[in-house]
Design a protein around this motif. Structure first.
Motif, PDB file in Angstrom:
ATOM      1  N   SER A   1       0.815  -1.216   0.000  1.00  0.00           N
ATOM      2  CA  SER A   1       0.000   0.000   0.000  1.00  0.00           C
ATOM      3  C   SER A   1       0.848   1.266   0.000  1.00  0.00           C
ATOM      4  O   SER A   1       0.365   2.336  -0.382  1.00  0.00           O
ATOM      5  CB  SER A   1      -0.948   0.023   1.207  1.00  0.00           C
ATOM      6  N   LEU A   2       2.104   1.155   0.411  1.00  0.00           N
ATOM      7  CA  LEU A   2       2.974   2.332   0.469  1.00  0.00           C
ATOM      8  C   LEU A   2       3.251   2.918  -0.914  1.00  0.00           C
ATOM      9  O   LEU A   2       3.709   4.055  -1.017  1.00  0.00           O
ATOM     10  CB  LEU A   2       4.291   1.992   1.176  1.00  0.00           C
ATOM     11  N   SER A   3       2.953   2.173  -1.958  1.00  0.00           N
ATOM     12  CA  SER A   3       3.115   2.679  -3.324  1.00  0.00           C
ATOM     13  C   SER A   3       2.017   3.661  -3.708  1.00  0.00           C
ATOM     14  O   SER A   3       2.151   4.383  -4.690  1.00  0.00           O
ATOM     15  CB  SER A   3       3.106   1.521  -4.327  1.00  0.00           C
ATOM     16  N   ASN A   4       0.936   3.660  -2.939  1.00  0.00           N
ATOM     17  CA  ASN A   4      -0.195   4.535  -3.240  1.00  0.00           C
ATOM     18  C   ASN A   4      -0.040   5.885  -2.553  1.00  0.00           C
ATOM     19  O   ASN A   4       0.461   5.966  -1.428  1.00  0.00           O
ATOM     20  CB  ASN A   4      -1.507   3.894  -2.763  1.00  0.00           C
TER      21      ASN A   4
ATOM     22  N   TYR B   1      -1.673   6.065   0.985  1.00  0.00           N
ATOM     23  CA  TYR B   1      -1.309   4.856   1.719  1.00  0.00           C
ATOM     24  C   TYR B   1      -1.836   4.854   3.155  1.00  0.00           C
ATOM     25  O   TYR B   1      -2.139   3.794   3.698  1.00  0.00           O
ATOM     26  CB  TYR B   1       0.204   4.612   1.693  1.00  0.00           C
TER      27      TYR B   1
ATOM     28  N   GLU C   1      -5.162   3.383   3.142  1.00  0.00           N
ATOM     29  CA  GLU C   1      -5.038   1.937   2.920  1.00  0.00           C
ATOM     30  C   GLU C   1      -4.591   1.225   4.193  1.00  0.00           C
ATOM     31  O   GLU C   1      -5.102   0.165   4.532  1.00  0.00           O
ATOM     32  CB  GLU C   1      -4.057   1.648   1.780  1.00  0.00           C
TER      33      GLU C   1
END
Length: 157
Positions: free
Chosen positions: A80-83, A86, A89
């Motif tokens: 989720s850290l790519s969003n 995040y 998320e």
């Protein structure tokens, strides 16, 4: 108060996570065994494991399944850290964990003890330097802020 991660911290977390994620279930077993070894009273909180000698747990299907679930939720969190959003998320992921552990009356202390083990294992397995330890600690701060928001709720049983 919940903090946010820097882009450098996100990159560190994602790159170091790749190491335990290669053999996720084995890594999860290492974490759970270390947790039960260092903090044996927490093994009693697991109905499936509470009366099983620690050395007998390794490799059993139920233990490996639980180890896989632990690693799966962390995999989802790291992914989720790519969003850009995040934090939303992470809240979606970890609120459920807080709610389920509240129902089982798991304490903050048990979570803090697990955090100690997770960070220690990651430091060893991933050869974390100070920046890596800080990055993972910051992520755990966010996760635990979310979990504690549910752990601390008075839920009627």
């Amino acid at each position: 108060m919940m903090t946010s991660l820097t882009s450098e911290q996100i990159a560190i977390i994602q790159s170091t996570w790749a190491i335990p994620a290669q053999n996720a279930i084995d890594s999860g077993e290492v974490i759970l065994l270390a947790y039960f070894e260092k903090y044996p009273k927490n093994q009693e909180k697991f109905n499936s494991f509470k009366n099983t000698p620690l050395l007998s747990l390794k490799g059993t299907p139920g233990f490996r399944t639980h180890a896989g679930r632990v690693m799966g939720v962390f995999q989802e969190a790291v992914s989720s850290l790519s969003n850009e959003n995040y934090v939303d998320e992470l809240e979606r992921i970890w609120i459920k964990i807080g709610e389920s552990h509240n129902r089982r009356k798991i304490s903050r202390q048990s979570f803090e003890e697990l955090r100690d083990v997770i960070v220690s294992v990651l430091m060893q397995v991933c050869s974390l330097d100070e920046a890596g330890k800080t990055a993972w600690s910051s992520l755990m701060d966010i996760i635990y802020h979310i979990v504690y928001s549910k752990i601390d709720e008075k839920i009627p049983y």
